[in-house]
Design a protein around this motif. Structure first.
Motif, mmCIF file in Angstrom:
data_model
loop_
_atom_site.group_PDB
_atom_site.id
_atom_site.type_symbol
_atom_site.label_atom_id
_atom_site.label_comp_id
_atom_site.label_asym_id
_atom_site.label_seq_id
_atom_site.Cartn_x
_atom_site.Cartn_y
_atom_site.Cartn_z
ATOM 1 N N THR A 170 41.317 45.945 33.876
ATOM 2 C CA THR A 170 41.932 44.334 34.031
ATOM 3 C C THR A 170 41.854 44.053 35.376
ATOM 4 N N PRO A 171 42.722 44.157 36.201
ATOM 5 C CA PRO A 171 43.946 44.121 37.310
ATOM 6 C C PRO A 171 42.369 44.194 38.122
ATOM 7 N N TYR A 172 41.442 44.573 38.170
ATOM 8 C CA TYR A 172 40.623 44.653 40.129
ATOM 9 C C TYR A 172 39.690 43.221 39.174
ATOM 10 N N ALA A 173 40.165 42.436 38.311
ATOM 11 C CA ALA A 173 38.976 41.693 38.285
ATOM 12 C C ALA A 173 39.810 40.599 39.118
ATOM 13 N N ASP A 174 41.373 40.490 39.110
ATOM 14 C CA ASP A 174 41.733 39.762 39.941
ATOM 15 C C ASP A 174 41.865 40.003 41.195
ATOM 16 N N MET A 175 41.649 41.374 41.556
ATOM 17 C CA MET A 175 41.739 42.191 42.997
ATOM 18 C C MET A 175 40.369 41.515 43.458
ATOM 19 N N VAL A 176 39.231 41.591 43.001
ATOM 20 C CA VAL A 176 38.141 40.741 43.567
ATOM 21 C C VAL A 176 38.404 39.433 43.993
ATOM 22 N N GLU A 177 39.298 38.554 43.576
ATOM 23 C CA GLU A 177 39.399 37.522 43.682
ATOM 24 C C GLU A 177 39.942 37.351 45.053
ATOM 25 N N GLN A 178 41.099 38.477 45.433
ATOM 26 C CA GLN A 178 41.647 38.021 46.371
ATOM 27 C C GLN A 178 41.134 38.435 47.092
ATOM 28 N N ASP A 179 39.758 39.490 47.184
ATOM 29 C CA ASP A 179 39.334 39.507 48.948
ATOM 30 C C ASP A 179 39.899 40.655 49.280
ATOM 31 N N PRO A 180 40.392 41.398 49.798
ATOM 32 C CA PRO A 180 41.250 42.518 50.252
ATOM 33 C C PRO A 180 39.575 43.686 51.233
ATOM 34 N N ASP A 181 40.421 43.722 52.257
ATOM 35 C CA ASP A 181 39.869 44.118 53.350
ATOM 36 C C ASP A 181 39.370 45.653 53.046
ATOM 37 N N PHE A 182 40.242 46.238 52.213
ATOM 38 C CA PHE A 182 39.527 47.442 52.019
ATOM 39 C C PHE A 182 41.108 47.348 50.745
ATOM 40 N N VAL A 183 40.300 48.644 49.482
ATOM 41 C CA VAL A 183 41.394 49.401 48.853
ATOM 42 C C VAL A 183 41.449 50.183 49.243
ATOM 43 N N LEU A 184 43.047 50.401 48.658
ATOM 44 C CA LEU A 184 44.351 51.785 49.334
ATOM 45 C C LEU A 184 44.150 52.357 47.749
ATOM 46 N N PHE A 185 42.833 53.737 47.059
ATOM 47 C CA PHE A 185 43.123 54.350 46.078
ATOM 48 C C PHE A 185 43.978 55.396 46.367
ATOM 49 N N ASP A 227 34.553 45.996 36.335
ATOM 50 C CA ASP A 227 35.398 45.567 36.962
ATOM 51 C C ASP A 227 35.691 46.560 37.778
ATOM 52 N N LEU A 228 35.670 47.384 37.216
ATOM 53 C CA LEU A 228 35.666 49.062 39.067
ATOM 54 C C LEU A 228 34.281 48.633 39.407
ATOM 55 N N LEU A 229 33.567 48.525 38.823
ATOM 56 C CA LEU A 229 31.276 48.191 39.363
ATOM 57 C C LEU A 229 31.787 47.553 40.378
ATOM 58 N N ARG A 230 32.077 46.436 40.076
ATOM 59 C CA ARG A 230 32.120 45.175 40.748
ATOM 60 C C ARG A 230 32.984 44.867 41.979
ATOM 61 N N LEU A 231 34.089 46.319 42.183
ATOM 62 C CA LEU A 231 35.280 45.986 43.060
ATOM 63 C C LEU A 231 34.739 47.254 44.134
ATOM 64 N N HIS A 232 33.879 48.027 43.806
ATOM 65 C CA HIS A 232 33.528 48.772 44.098
ATOM 66 C C HIS A 232 32.352 48.079 45.347
ATOM 67 N N ALA A 233 31.138 46.852 44.826
ATOM 68 C CA ALA A 233 30.334 46.377 45.261
ATOM 69 C C ALA A 233 30.603 45.764 45.919
ATOM 70 N N GLY A 234 32.184 44.929 46.598
ATOM 71 C CA GLY A 234 32.654 44.161 46.941
ATOM 72 C C GLY A 234 33.908 44.466 47.775
ATOM 73 N N ALA A 235 34.572 45.645 47.772
ATOM 74 C CA ALA A 235 35.407 45.794 49.827
ATOM 75 C C ALA A 235 35.370 47.342 49.266
ATOM 76 N N PRO A 236 35.408 47.577 51.008
ATOM 77 C CA PRO A 236 34.908 49.208 51.193
ATOM 78 C C PRO A 236 36.433 49.748 50.292
ATOM 79 N N TRP A 237 36.633 50.916 50.350
ATOM 80 C CA TRP A 237 37.779 52.054 49.039
ATOM 81 C C TRP A 237 38.340 52.954 50.113
ATOM 82 N N VAL A 238 39.715 53.189 50.485
ATOM 83 C CA VAL A 238 40.071 54.569 51.024
ATOM 84 C C VAL A 238 40.585 55.285 50.567
#
Length: 516
Positions: A170-185, A227-238
């Motif tokens: 569920t944290p990824y649903a909020d992360m999408v809304e915060q609009d990061p330039d990239f996600v560092l995993f 939520d993971l699918l949506r975030l992967h499609a919404g921002a680049p990941w490192v």
């Protein structure tokens, strides 16, 4: 990055991925050779979603994997399949800037990694794939700023530790809304643990993954989280891995339980795990594994604002110590000589305002023995004291070093000091240990503070600790880093309420971190 909050951009991020299912409208970008093969493949090719990663000023990696039967090896025929891709400057993909055909090969699980170049720096792009007459969702990505860009702004989300069996992501649903330039995993994208009915979700299979197909099935299950699918499609990941992508607490070629896994068996398991990792991550061809080895440490630049050093703290480390004396042995290494030299050279010679280090495990000390004496977790940097302390001494000569970590399943934000036996020693940087996405589930906050608050006196470098599930969000400017600890009220249900439990600040030229 320079951020543009256009209505089109916001509509994409709030509406989720956009499925453009009208095949006729897409035919304009399909070569005839690919169209001839349509209709020969099973339905549901793109069920594992799409992703992008490792942004450059002129490039990005685009990823997908064809898997119509994802939990049973993938379900694809044993042949190469041509997958068409395109990337455009607009959400409707009318202003296409690059397109091509990439092979989805059976030996790589029919995954596709397209290293697109020739793009413009610091701007949004939209992309999609097509194969067998089927069209993927549309994803959104972003390139890094120009190499010499000095101004601007970068928003980074730090995530780690997503255990399927402990809760929803569920944290990824909020992360999408915060609009990061990239996600560092920074590690533990999957867990290798056996299926259990104790939590809200159950792992597939019947035991721990060991073979390539078993690891593929585990990744496929994790990538079914919406939520993971949506975030992967919404921002680049490192991305980088920690231990659970292979085996809990492994080190080099030593498993957690060498009495139960022979060396040859574990080396074969490493090879399978690394290949499955590559097949499911948006990384470049430099990360194609060579048997039980994979190149994961690397460096990314975001103009003159940020240099990001991504570490590998698993493949080159000594086996964990079991005593305090072992942890203080000078023979213990976390990084290996080559990676350590690479890290220090890159930080000492960096032109960037901020020098970030992505470390899978915590670098600052955690003394878990109240009062006199010290007791450490040996799997973290505390188990490699001499190398850790030598690095921190060199950090004194680095401009604005900040370490971003995971692993602990809690938030622990600290000053980095040259000597943790001396509370008055020099502060040389800051560390943010991000909490988990779902691992440990909905933790009892009162019990957590009853256990950990008494340790604050023995760890005066800790500035904030917390045990909610969530992630950290960083707004990076030239004059400082503003950090939020974003959390959710639950991961045992598919929906959650997000909030900010703490705000912190790192100022340019002032080592350490403070509550804002």
């Amino acid at each position: 990055m320079t951020r543009a909050s256009s209505p089109d951009r916001r509509r994409f991020l709030t509406a989720g991925t956009v499925a453009l299912g009208a095949a006729a409208s897409a035919m304009v970008w399909l070569p005839g050779t690919a169209r001839a093969a349509e209709g020969t493949l099973p339905d549901g090719l793109f069920g594992l979603g799409i992703a992008s990663g490792d942004p450059l000023p002129d490039g990005i990696v685009l990823w997908t994997r064809l898997a119509p039967d994802p939990l049973n090896g993938g379900g694809m025929p044993e042949r190469v399949v041509e997958v068409e891709w395109e990337i455009a400057e607009d959400e409707r993909l009318r202003r296409t800037v690059r397109r091509g055909v990439a092979p989805a090969r059976p030996e790589y699980g029919h995954s596709v990694h397209v290293d697109v170049r020739g793009l413009r720096p610091d701007r949004a792009y939209w992309y999609r794939f097509r194969a067998g007459g089927q069209l993927s969702d549309t994803g959104r990505t972003r390139t890094a700023p120009h190499a010499h860009a000095r101004n601007g702004f970068l928003r980074v989300a730090l995530a780690s530790c997503q255990n399927w069996q402990h809760g929803y992501f569920t944290p990824y649903a909020d992360m999408v809304e915060q609009d990061p330039d990239f996600v560092l995993f920074v590690g533990d994208y999957i867990y290798e643990s056996t299926p259990s009915s104790a939590g809200p979700r159950r792992h597939e299979g019947t035991g721990e993954p060991v073979t390539l197909e078993q690891y593929r099935n585990r990744y496929a299950q994790y990538r079914s989280d919406p939520d993971l699918l949506r975030l992967h499609a919404g921002a680049p990941w490192v991305v980088t891995f920690d231990d659970h992508e292979v085996d809990n607490d492994w080190a080099g070629e030593v498993p957690q339980d060498p009495d139960k896994q022979s060396h040859d068996a574990f080396v074969a398991r490493l090879a399978a795990a690394f290949q499955a990792y590559y097949e499911h991550m948006p990384v470049r061809a430099t990360a194609i594994p060579s048997g039980p080895h994979i190149q994961m440490y690397r460096r990314l630049e975001f103009g003159r604002l940020v240099r990001l050093n991504v570490l590998d703290t698993r493949q080159f480390r000594s086996d964990q110590a079991t005593t305090p004396a072992g942890a203080e042995s000078p023979s213990m290494t976390m990084l290996g000589a080559e990676q350590k030299a690479w890290l220090l050279d890159g930080m000492l010679d960096s032109p960037a305002r901020w020098n970030l280090v992505a470390s899978q495990i915590m670098m600052a000390e955690t003394d878990i023995l109240p009062g006199e004496g010290k007791l450490w977790y040996y799997d973290a940097w505390d188990g490699y004291q001499v190398e850790r302390n030598a690095l921190l001494e060199r950090f004194a000569d680095v401009r604005n070093p900040v370490v971003l970590s995971g692993d602990r399943h809690l938030t622990m934000i600290s000053d980095l000091r040259t000597d943790y036996s001396d509370p008055g020693s020099e502060v040389v940087g800051a560390e943010f240990v991000g909490t988990s996405i779902s691992s440990n589930g909905d933790q009892d906050q009162a019990a957590f503070h009853a256990q950990w608050d008494p340790l604050m006196a023995d760890n005066p470098h800790w500035k904030f600790i917390d045990a909610h599930r969530g992630y950290h969000l960083f707004d990076i400017h030239r004059d400082g880093i503003d950090a939020q600890v974003r959390v959710v009220d639950t991961v045992v249900r598919p929906q959650a309420v997000p909030s900010t439990v703490a705000r912190l600040r790192v100022d340019n030229g002032r080592p350490g971190v403070e509550l804002a």
